[in-house]
Design an enzyme around this catalytic site. Structure first.
Site, PDB file in Angstrom:
ATOM      1  CG  LEU A  56       0.601  31.729  64.810  1.00 33.09           C
ATOM      2  CD1 LEU A  56      -0.818  31.216  64.549  1.00 33.09           C
ATOM      3  CD2 LEU A  56       1.619  30.650  64.460  1.00 33.09           C
ATOM      4  CG  ASP A  57       5.096  34.995  60.068  1.00 30.43           C
ATOM      5  OD1 ASP A  57       5.642  35.480  61.078  1.00 30.43           O
ATOM      6  OD2 ASP A  57       5.706  34.297  59.236  1.00 30.43           O
ATOM      7  CD  GLN A  58      -1.350  41.270  58.695  1.00 27.72           C
ATOM      8  OE1 GLN A  58      -0.270  41.828  58.511  1.00 27.72           O
ATOM      9  NE2 GLN A  58      -2.497  41.894  58.546  1.00 27.72           N
TER      10      GLN A  58
END
Length: 204
Positions: A56-58
């Site tokens: 997942l993106d940060q």
């Protein structure tokens, strides 16, 4: 309400670990000493055989799957590659989308925007196929709460696709504007792989 930065353990068995990643925590280590704290490191501190299957993106929160051992990592990765893993997200986007109850599709090819990394961009000539399904859930002022299902799993796919149709995700400083939101309003709320389904409540 979980504390900022806390990892929530939702499912553990002999094949996998599923956690709820908070917004702001990296999925895997980045470059530099200040980017070593991440979901993978925290999970491996408790389960040393845990290997990441997807990311997942940060700034995105929600469900993250880890395989127990290399053999299970290969098996889960194959399921992702065959598009047999069902993922659902909830986002709040800028502007008003129609509340018609229908699922709609965004099919726009994506490629890395190398001069502006880590951004991705739409490229009809060289981009890789990318497909997102969306359905509007409710209007919230001048924003719309939407359910999202990425059929493909390209980097930043949901964020770029929604920006491309004129409805960037609220709080997205990379592709829209922060627009008063405390964070990127994107959460991975449901994950189904094989007989396992895990859900996570949306924190916004």
């Amino acid at each position: 309400m979980k504390e900022a930065g806390e990892l929530v353990w939702l499912h553990v068995d002999e094949t996998c670990v599923v956690v709820d990643k908070p917004a702001g925590l990296l999925s895997v280590p980045g470059r530099g000493e200040d980017k070593q704290d991440c979901a993978a490191a925290r999970v491996q501190a408790r389960y040393p055989d845990a290997l990441i299957v997807h990311r997942l993106d940060q700034p995105t929160s929600g469900l993250l799957l880890f395989a127990r051992g290399a053999e299970m990592q290969r098996a889960f990765s194959y399921e992702f590659m065959q598009r047999r893993v069902h993922k659902r997200y909830v986002a709040v986007v800028e502007g008003l989308l129609p509340l018609d109850g229908n699922w709609h599709e965004i099919e726009l090819p994506l490629i890395a925007d190398w001069p502006n990394r880590p951004k991705q961009k739409i490229d009809h000539a060289a981009g890789k196929p990318a497909l997102t399904r969306w359905r509007a859930l409710s209007h919230e002022g001048q924003r719309t709460r939407v359910a999202l299902e990425p059929v493909t799993g390209r980097s930043h796919q949901l964020r770029v696709h929604l920006m491309a149709i004129g409805h960037p995700i609220a709080g997205d400083a990379l592709y829209g504007n922060e627009s008063g939101a405390e964070r990127l309003l994107l959460h991975a709320c449901e994950l189904t792989v094989g007989a396992l389904t895990v859900e996570s409540p949306v924190p916004f």
